[in-house]
Write a protein that holds these residues in place. Sequence first.
Motif, PDB file in Angstrom:
ATOM      1  N   GLU A   1      -5.184   0.907  -6.046  1.00  0.00           N
ATOM      2  CA  GLU A   1      -4.428  -0.233  -5.528  1.00  0.00           C
ATOM      3  C   GLU A   1      -3.954   0.035  -4.100  1.00  0.00           C
ATOM      4  OE1 GLU A   1      -3.141  -3.478  -6.780  1.00  0.00           O
ATOM      5  OE2 GLU A   1      -5.096  -3.110  -7.705  1.00  0.00           O
ATOM      6  N   ALA A   2      -3.530   1.264  -3.855  1.00  0.00           N
ATOM      7  CA  ALA A   2      -3.085   1.614  -2.503  1.00  0.00           C
ATOM      8  C   ALA A   2      -4.206   1.397  -1.497  1.00  0.00           C
ATOM      9  CB  ALA A   2      -2.622   3.064  -2.470  1.00  0.00           C
ATOM     10  N   LEU A   3      -5.407   1.887  -1.827  1.00  0.00           N
ATOM     11  CA  LEU A   3      -6.545   1.716  -0.916  1.00  0.00           C
ATOM     12  C   LEU A   3      -6.888   0.241  -0.752  1.00  0.00           C
ATOM     13  CD1 LEU A   3      -8.750   2.813   0.866  1.00  0.00           C
ATOM     14  CD2 LEU A   3     -10.156   3.219  -1.186  1.00  0.00           C
ATOM     15  N   LYS A   4      -6.802  -0.514  -1.828  1.00  0.00           N
ATOM     16  CA  LYS A   4      -7.044  -1.963  -1.740  1.00  0.00           C
ATOM     17  C   LYS A   4      -6.126  -2.585  -0.694  1.00  0.00           C
ATOM     18  CE  LYS A   4      -5.624  -6.145  -4.150  1.00  0.00           C
ATOM     19  NZ  LYS A   4      -5.057  -6.713  -5.405  1.00  0.00           N
ATOM     20  N   TRP A   5      -4.814  -2.321  -0.824  1.00  0.00           N
ATOM     21  CA  TRP A   5      -3.862  -2.986   0.059  1.00  0.00           C
ATOM     22  C   TRP A   5      -3.940  -2.473   1.487  1.00  0.00           C
ATOM     23  CZ3 TRP A   5      -2.282  -7.437  -1.315  1.00  0.00           C
ATOM     24  CH2 TRP A   5      -2.092  -7.743  -2.674  1.00  0.00           C
ATOM     25  N   PHE A   6      -4.169  -1.177   1.662  1.00  0.00           N
ATOM     26  CA  PHE A   6      -4.344  -0.663   3.024  1.00  0.00           C
ATOM     27  C   PHE A   6      -5.593  -1.276   3.668  1.00  0.00           C
ATOM     28  CE2 PHE A   6      -1.916   3.425   1.825  1.00  0.00           C
ATOM     29  CZ  PHE A   6      -0.745   2.954   2.401  1.00  0.00           C
ATOM     30  N   SER A   7      -6.635  -1.469   2.871  1.00  0.00           N
ATOM     31  CA  SER A   7      -7.873  -2.070   3.392  1.00  0.00           C
ATOM     32  C   SER A   7      -7.636  -3.518   3.795  1.00  0.00           C
ATOM     33  CB  SER A   7      -8.986  -1.988   2.335  1.00  0.00           C
ATOM     34  OG  SER A   7      -9.297  -0.652   2.026  1.00  0.00           O
ATOM     35  N   VAL A   8      -6.876  -4.246   2.978  1.00  0.00           N
ATOM     36  CA  VAL A   8      -6.526  -5.627   3.333  1.00  0.00           C
ATOM     37  C   VAL A   8      -5.727  -5.639   4.634  1.00  0.00           C
ATOM     38  CG1 VAL A   8      -5.151  -7.639   2.674  1.00  0.00           C
ATOM     39  CG2 VAL A   8      -6.580  -6.503   0.969  1.00  0.00           C
ATOM     40  N   ALA A   9      -4.750  -4.741   4.724  1.00  0.00           N
ATOM     41  CA  ALA A   9      -3.912  -4.683   5.926  1.00  0.00           C
ATOM     42  C   ALA A   9      -4.748  -4.384   7.170  1.00  0.00           C
ATOM     43  CB  ALA A   9      -2.828  -3.624   5.742  1.00  0.00           C
ATOM     44  N   ALA A  10      -5.628  -3.405   7.068  1.00  0.00           N
ATOM     45  CA  ALA A  10      -6.447  -3.029   8.219  1.00  0.00           C
ATOM     46  C   ALA A  10      -7.360  -4.165   8.665  1.00  0.00           C
ATOM     47  CB  ALA A  10      -7.286  -1.800   7.876  1.00  0.00           C
ATOM     48  N   GLU A  11      -7.745  -5.013   7.720  1.00  0.00           N
ATOM     49  CA  GLU A  11      -8.653  -6.109   8.027  1.00  0.00           C
ATOM     50  C   GLU A  11      -7.937  -7.337   8.577  1.00  0.00           C
ATOM     51  OE1 GLU A  11     -12.150  -8.295   8.375  1.00  0.00           O
ATOM     52  OE2 GLU A  11     -11.908  -6.160   7.932  1.00  0.00           O
ATOM     53  N   THR A  12      -6.708  -7.583   8.139  1.00  0.00           N
ATOM     54  CA  THR A  12      -6.064  -8.869   8.432  1.00  0.00           C
ATOM     55  C   THR A  12      -4.892  -8.824   9.403  1.00  0.00           C
ATOM     56  OG1 THR A  12      -4.631  -8.671   6.477  1.00  0.00           O
ATOM     57  CG2 THR A  12      -6.743  -9.804   6.188  1.00  0.00           C
ATOM     58  N   ILE A  13      -4.220  -7.690   9.526  1.00  0.00           N
ATOM     59  CA  ILE A  13      -3.051  -7.626  10.416  1.00  0.00           C
ATOM     60  C   ILE A  13      -3.500  -7.677  11.872  1.00  0.00           C
ATOM     61  CG2 ILE A  13      -1.170  -6.136  11.210  1.00  0.00           C
ATOM     62  CD1 ILE A  13      -0.821  -5.166   8.373  1.00  0.00           C
ATOM     63  N   LYS A  14      -2.774  -8.437  12.675  1.00  0.00           N
ATOM     64  CA  LYS A  14      -3.144  -8.574  14.088  1.00  0.00           C
ATOM     65  C   LYS A  14      -2.609  -7.430  14.950  1.00  0.00           C
ATOM     66  CE  LYS A  14      -3.724 -13.578  14.297  1.00  0.00           C
ATOM     67  NZ  LYS A  14      -3.271 -14.832  14.941  1.00  0.00           N
ATOM     68  N   SER A  15      -1.451  -6.896  14.599  1.00  0.00           N
ATOM     69  CA  SER A  15      -0.866  -5.815  15.390  1.00  0.00           C
ATOM     70  C   SER A  15      -1.794  -4.603  15.400  1.00  0.00           C
ATOM     71  CB  SER A  15       0.490  -5.408  14.800  1.00  0.00           C
ATOM     72  OG  SER A  15       0.906  -4.155  15.286  1.00  0.00           O
TER      73      SER A  15
ATOM     74  N   GLY B   1       0.820  -1.207   0.000  1.00  0.00           N
ATOM     75  CA  GLY B   1       0.000   0.000   0.000  1.00  0.00           C
ATOM     76  C   GLY B   1       0.853   1.257   0.000  1.00  0.00           C
ATOM     77  N   LEU B   2       1.904   1.264   0.811  1.00  0.00           N
ATOM     78  CA  LEU B   2       2.800   2.429   0.861  1.00  0.00           C
ATOM     79  C   LEU B   2       3.506   2.637  -0.482  1.00  0.00           C
ATOM     80  CD1 LEU B   2       4.537   2.158   4.360  1.00  0.00           C
ATOM     81  CD2 LEU B   2       2.868   3.870   3.622  1.00  0.00           C
ATOM     82  N   ALA B   3       3.950   1.542  -1.094  1.00  0.00           N
ATOM     83  CA  ALA B   3       4.646   1.670  -2.380  1.00  0.00           C
ATOM     84  C   ALA B   3       3.756   2.348  -3.420  1.00  0.00           C
ATOM     85  CB  ALA B   3       5.087   0.296  -2.872  1.00  0.00           C
ATOM     86  N   HIS B   4       2.478   2.015  -3.420  1.00  0.00           N
ATOM     87  CA  HIS B   4       1.545   2.637  -4.366  1.00  0.00           C
ATOM     88  C   HIS B   4       1.223   4.079  -3.959  1.00  0.00           C
ATOM     89  CE1 HIS B   4       0.416  -0.442  -7.290  1.00  0.00           C
ATOM     90  NE2 HIS B   4       0.548  -1.338  -6.324  1.00  0.00           N
ATOM     91  N   SER B   5       0.945   4.299  -2.695  1.00  0.00           N
ATOM     92  CA  SER B   5       0.505   5.626  -2.259  1.00  0.00           C
ATOM     93  C   SER B   5       1.629   6.661  -2.332  1.00  0.00           C
ATOM     94  CB  SER B   5      -0.059   5.570  -0.836  1.00  0.00           C
ATOM     95  OG  SER B   5       0.958   5.332   0.112  1.00  0.00           O
ATOM     96  N   GLU B   6       2.871   6.205  -2.215  1.00  0.00           N
ATOM     97  CA  GLU B   6       4.021   7.121  -2.262  1.00  0.00           C
ATOM     98  C   GLU B   6       4.619   7.230  -3.659  1.00  0.00           C
ATOM     99  OE1 GLU B   6       6.678   5.712   0.739  1.00  0.00           O
ATOM    100  OE2 GLU B   6       5.378   6.345   2.401  1.00  0.00           O
ATOM    101  N   GLY B   7       3.972   6.615  -4.653  1.00  0.00           N
ATOM    102  CA  GLY B   7       4.429   6.740  -6.036  1.00  0.00           C
ATOM    103  C   GLY B   7       5.755   6.071  -6.308  1.00  0.00           C
ATOM    104  N   LYS B   8       6.039   4.979  -5.631  1.00  0.00           N
ATOM    105  CA  LYS B   8       7.323   4.296  -5.806  1.00  0.00           C
ATOM    106  C   LYS B   8       7.342   3.401  -7.040  1.00  0.00           C
ATOM    107  CE  LYS B   8       9.061   5.896  -1.928  1.00  0.00           C
ATOM    108  NZ  LYS B   8      10.167   6.883  -1.942  1.00  0.00           N
ATOM    109  N   LEU B   9       6.193   3.202  -7.649  1.00  0.00           N
ATOM    110  CA  LEU B   9       6.086   2.340  -8.818  1.00  0.00           C
ATOM    111  C   LEU B   9       5.685   3.159 -10.037  1.00  0.00           C
ATOM    112  CD1 LEU B   9       4.030  -0.437  -7.024  1.00  0.00           C
ATOM    113  CD2 LEU B   9       6.406  -0.676  -7.741  1.00  0.00           C
TER     114      LEU B   9
END
Length: 282
Positions: free
Chosen positions: A222-236, A207-215
């Motif tokens: 895509e950034a929102l997709k991956w951040f949404s996945v992270a917010a849903e699945t990461i335990k920390s 998500g960071l790679a997409h949102s910060e324009g690293k690609l």
Amino acid sequence: MVSASHSVMGLLRVAFIGLCLAAAGCSHMTAGTELTDEESAYRQLVAAKAGDGEAAYNVAVFYYKGGLGLPKDWDQARFWFARAAELGDADAQCDLGSRYERDADDLFKHDVALAKHWYEQCMFSGEASAYYSLGRMHDDDGSLQLDTEKSKYYYMQGVELQEPWSMLALGVLYAKGRNLPQDYVKAVELWERAAQKGVVVATYEIGLAHSEGKLANADNVEALKWFSVAAETIKSEKKKMLAGYDAQRVARALTDEQITQAKALASQWIAQWVSKARDANR
């Protein structure tokens, strides 16, 4: 940032589940005969004393936790953890390495040299996760002198063996350009592989790679997709909070239609990979 590799309790859980196949009460069935906890413990002890490394590790776990009719006894746990490792049980060797490195509960005193030794023995026993542990020891915030070349070597070996935490860590080296040409395409490829194998913290890095324009094809959907996945699945909780914050930040630059699209893509990914992700998430 790269998370710690070895979850000591995760290794203990593996041994615990292996013995507790019958679930309730940890009773056991052998050739149609139900064994009491005491009988099961006795069989494990007999096998351990006969030189069975796996049984020795199981005995260590139950003395450590108290179970299968064995009392909680850390002196016995220390003895059997060490004995299992000496007998060549890979789980015991990696577990012992982690205990010496982290000294999480005072069962073993902190000793970096012994931690490295047992991780190496675990590696020689064929356990892929040991490569990540050795790489991490030489990486930022590691317990040994910083040596990115050694970290890279161990992570690459782990990736060859399809070890997901090594994929995450090697991706970080590519992203930072440390002893490797900076390459976010390779980094994201590795992070996606790691995420699919259960290391869901990698989804936040994507998500960071997409949102910060690293690609070259960086995309806020895509950034929102991956951040949404992270917010849903990461335990920390900390990482989950960061992912949620970044999801809101990115969403402000999107239309309602794009937000709906991103959330649908996140749901599709979770539906496909979430069971594997939760199995390996630490």
